[in-house]
Write a protein that holds these residues in place. Structure first.
Motif, PDB file in Angstrom:
ATOM      1  N   VAL A 173       0.770  37.397  33.892  1.00 49.21           N
ATOM      2  CA  VAL A 173      -0.626  37.786  33.661  1.00 49.21           C
ATOM      3  C   VAL A 173      -1.294  36.884  32.629  1.00 49.21           C
ATOM      4  O   VAL A 173      -2.472  36.541  32.757  1.00 49.21           O
ATOM      5  N   VAL A 174      -0.551  36.481  31.598  1.00 51.40           N
ATOM      6  CA  VAL A 174      -1.129  35.611  30.563  1.00 51.40           C
ATOM      7  C   VAL A 174      -1.588  34.295  31.181  1.00 51.40           C
ATOM      8  O   VAL A 174      -2.663  33.780  30.856  1.00 51.40           O
ATOM      9  N   GLY A 249      -6.473  45.632  38.045  1.00 53.49           N
ATOM     10  CA  GLY A 249      -5.237  45.391  37.322  1.00 53.49           C
ATOM     11  C   GLY A 249      -4.909  43.948  37.035  1.00 53.49           C
ATOM     12  O   GLY A 249      -3.873  43.661  36.419  1.00 53.49           O
ATOM     13  N   ARG A 250      -5.777  43.012  37.456  1.00 51.14           N
ATOM     14  CA  ARG A 250      -5.518  41.594  37.215  1.00 51.14           C
ATOM     15  C   ARG A 250      -6.731  40.939  36.557  1.00 51.14           C
ATOM     16  O   ARG A 250      -7.846  41.430  36.682  1.00 51.14           O
ATOM     17  N   PRO A 251      -6.530  39.782  35.892  1.00 47.94           N
ATOM     18  CA  PRO A 251      -7.668  39.095  35.275  1.00 47.94           C
ATOM     19  C   PRO A 251      -8.721  38.715  36.316  1.00 47.94           C
ATOM     20  O   PRO A 251      -8.401  38.165  37.372  1.00 47.94           O
ATOM     21  N   GLY A 252      -9.970  39.030  36.020  1.00 43.81           N
ATOM     22  CA  GLY A 252     -11.072  38.721  36.919  1.00 43.81           C
ATOM     23  C   GLY A 252     -12.337  38.440  36.138  1.00 43.81           C
ATOM     24  O   GLY A 252     -12.308  38.312  34.905  1.00 43.81           O
ATOM     25  N   LEU A 253     -13.441  38.340  36.837  1.00 49.46           N
ATOM     26  CA  LEU A 253     -14.727  38.049  36.214  1.00 49.46           C
ATOM     27  C   LEU A 253     -15.795  39.026  36.700  1.00 49.46           C
ATOM     28  O   LEU A 253     -15.719  39.531  37.824  1.00 49.46           O
ATOM     29  N   VAL A 254     -16.775  39.249  35.843  1.00 48.49           N
ATOM     30  CA  VAL A 254     -17.926  40.082  36.175  1.00 48.49           C
ATOM     31  C   VAL A 254     -19.178  39.303  35.820  1.00 48.49           C
ATOM     32  O   VAL A 254     -19.263  38.725  34.729  1.00 48.49           O
ATOM     33  N   ALA A 255     -20.139  39.251  36.739  1.00 51.22           N
ATOM     34  CA  ALA A 255     -21.404  38.556  36.489  1.00 51.22           C
ATOM     35  C   ALA A 255     -22.519  39.571  36.274  1.00 51.22           C
ATOM     36  O   ALA A 255     -22.698  40.487  37.093  1.00 51.22           O
TER      37      ALA A 255
END
Length: 293
Positions: A173-174, A249-255
């Motif tokens: 995840v890191v 549950g995983r790294p993502g992005l929000v705009a």
């Protein structure tokens, strides 16, 4: 009502939609409370009864969902879920859902996993989720899908094989978070070379606008084509604020645009390259995000 959290978790994994999962749970409780006290007392395991009814409703919905999604404008992507702890810790006083309405964010709800589930038959999906994820015996699954326990065992095996064929070695995840952060910086800087370097040459990107917002009628394939689309989007929407957030549950992005969340992006990372990008822009699928923006 102590069973509500389990029912929400089962229904979301089966349907890929929090809104539909909530409707299923509501219908399940409606059926429970429509029975007389005597009928309720005659049920030895209320929790088992509720799970069975909720799953049967989901099973029926999965059959009709395939028909509905064939007429869906553009690609259909499962509804993304936020990590509520991020919102409550970063925004004091922000809305937090009842724990009974929360979906546990583990590997069985990451976007790549849910997309593979969409390729399964309703019976495969039910057998796999109930047995492999929630630990129900095949005899219990058989009662729900109307098959023999042996047939349900085979359904779960078939589903497991689909999952195995689609899975890649897990990226820590890191490392995922680092790659997503680098992607965010390169996108904001319109750094074409950096973006291409972060994408697998055969990467795909799918955007779900539901025929309303930024809908792509088909996936974009190839790093160069994806980067071209991303740079064009950044050029058209200069006032976007992009934030790092946990998505399913995983790294993502929000705009965000004018303070409102307009896009949630999930990634699949293999090694040091992004292999899949899923961008959800359909406002109906961002309800759990916009309620906290």
């Amino acid at each position: 009502m102590n069973e509500r959290a389990l029912l929400i978790n089962v229904a979301y994994r089966l349907l890929g939609s929090m809104a539909e999962a909530e409707d299923v749970v509501q219908e399940t409780y409606t059926r429970w409370y429509s029975m007389s006290p005597g009928q309720q007392e005659a049920i030895g395991s209320p929790g088992g009864w509720l799970t069975k009814v909720a799953t049967r409703i989901c099973f029926d919905l999965l059959g009709s969902a395939r028909v509905r999604r064939e007429s869906y404008v553009g690609e259909w992507i499962p509804e993304p879920l936020p990590d509520l702890t991020e919102w409550s810790s970063e925004r004091p006083g922000s809305i937090t859902a009842d724990p009974a309405d929360r979906v546990t964010l583990d590997e069985s709800v990451n976007m790549a996993f849910l997309v593979v589930l969409e390729s399964m038959t309703p019976a495969e999906r039910v057998a796999f989720i109930l047995h492999d994820v929630f630990g129900y015996a095949f005899a219990e699954v058989a009662e729900i899908v109307g098959r023999t326990p042996a047939a349900c065992r085979q359904l779960a095996f078939s589903a497991r094989r689909r999952i195995g064929a689609a899975q890649v070695p897990a990226t820590p995840v890191v490392r995922q978070a680092r790659i997503v952060r680098e992607f965010k910086r390169a996108w904001e800087a319109k750094d074409i070379d950096a973006l291409i370097a972060l994408l697998d040459p055969d990467a795909t990107m799918i955007a779900d606008g539901g025929g309303r917002v930024g809908t792509m009628l088909r996936p974009i394939e190839g790093a160069a084509q994806i980067v071209r689309s991303l740079v064009n989007l950044a050029g058209r929407q200069r006032d976007l604020t992009v934030l790092e957030r946990t998505v399913n549950g995983r790294p993502g992005l929000v705009a965000e645009q004018d303070g409102a969340i307009v896009t949630v992006v999930a990634f699949d990372v293999e090694g040091d390259r992004i292999t899949h990008i899923w961008a959800v822009r359909n406002p109906d699928k961002l309800r759990s995000w916009t309620a906290r923006s």
